[in-house]
Each structure stands twice: as structure tokens, then as C-alpha cells.
Design a protein around this motif. Structure first.
Motif, PDB file in Angstrom:
ATOM      1  N   VAL A 268     -60.642 -34.671   2.152  1.00 19.65           N
ATOM      2  CA  VAL A 268     -61.130 -35.186   0.756  1.00 19.65           C
ATOM      3  C   VAL A 268     -62.455 -36.000   0.572  1.00 19.65           C
ATOM      4  O   VAL A 268     -62.871 -36.798  -0.484  1.00 19.65           O
TER       5      VAL A 268
ATOM      6  N   LYS B  22     -64.414 -35.316  -2.272  1.00 17.35           N
ATOM      7  CA  LYS B  22     -63.920 -35.731  -3.703  1.00 17.35           C
ATOM      8  C   LYS B  22     -64.174 -37.270  -3.599  1.00 17.35           C
ATOM      9  O   LYS B  22     -64.619 -37.570  -4.897  1.00 17.35           O
TER      10      LYS B  22
ATOM     11  N   GLU C 249     -67.920 -37.458  -4.705  1.00 16.81           N
ATOM     12  CA  GLU C 249     -68.103 -37.009  -6.262  1.00 16.81           C
ATOM     13  C   GLU C 249     -67.771 -38.088  -7.168  1.00 16.81           C
ATOM     14  O   GLU C 249     -68.404 -38.237  -7.986  1.00 16.81           O
TER      15      GLU C 249
ATOM     16  N   LEU D 286     -56.014 -40.101  -4.492  1.00 14.77           N
ATOM     17  CA  LEU D 286     -56.489 -39.100  -3.519  1.00 14.77           C
ATOM     18  C   LEU D 286     -55.491 -39.198  -2.235  1.00 14.77           C
ATOM     19  O   LEU D 286     -55.283 -40.340  -1.748  1.00 14.77           O
TER      20      LEU D 286
END
Length: 81
Positions: A17, A20, A23, A69
């Protein structure tokens, strides 16, 4: 909207992750003052500290999105001023 200084602590236990996380941080780059990341190879985790100067709702929203997440824990600590 009033801005506050905060430290966002992030622990990543699942390396899948990381992109992510990056981001989400990139989307809030205008509020990020500094960032320090440390891989802890013995435990196979990464620890990231983010210093932000942002509205309270931006900080809490980012912390919440990161915490949702899988394999990520996030917590914000706010200045008193």
C-alpha cells in the motif's frame, strides 16, 4: 479557515500500500511542511512523520483516509495554538 500545525504519524505494515499512501500525501502536498520516513527492516515496517500546516478538517480527513488503508495506522497530534 484557520490552519493548525500538526504531526501525522504513519506506520505501514503492508508494503503493497506504499504507493497509495504516497498518492494521498501527494494530494495534500500544499499543506505538508516536511516529511521523514524510516524503514525498519527488522520488523518489515515503515514509519513516516509528516508535519502539516493545514485546516483541521484537511488533517483529520487525511489521517482517516490513511487509517482506512489495510496495513496502515495513522494518528494526528495537533498544536494547541
Amino acid at each position: 479557515m484557520e490552519k493548525r500545525i500538526a504531526i501525522l504519524g504513519i506506520i505501514i505494515e503492508d508494503t503493497e500500500v506504499v504507493s497509495k499512501v504516497n498518492e494521498l500525501l501527494h494530494r495534500q502536498r500544499e499543506y505538508i511542511i516536511g516529511r521523514m520516513g524510516m524503514p525498519y527492516k527488522e520488523k518489515n515496517i515503515s514509519v513516516i512523520s509528516i508535519v502539516m500546516d493545514a485546516p483541521n478538517d484537511v488533517i483529520s480527513a487525511l489521517s482517516g483516509k490513511l487509517g482506512m488503508l489495510e496495513g496502515v495506522s495513522a494518528k494526528a497530534v495537533y498544536s494547541k495554538k
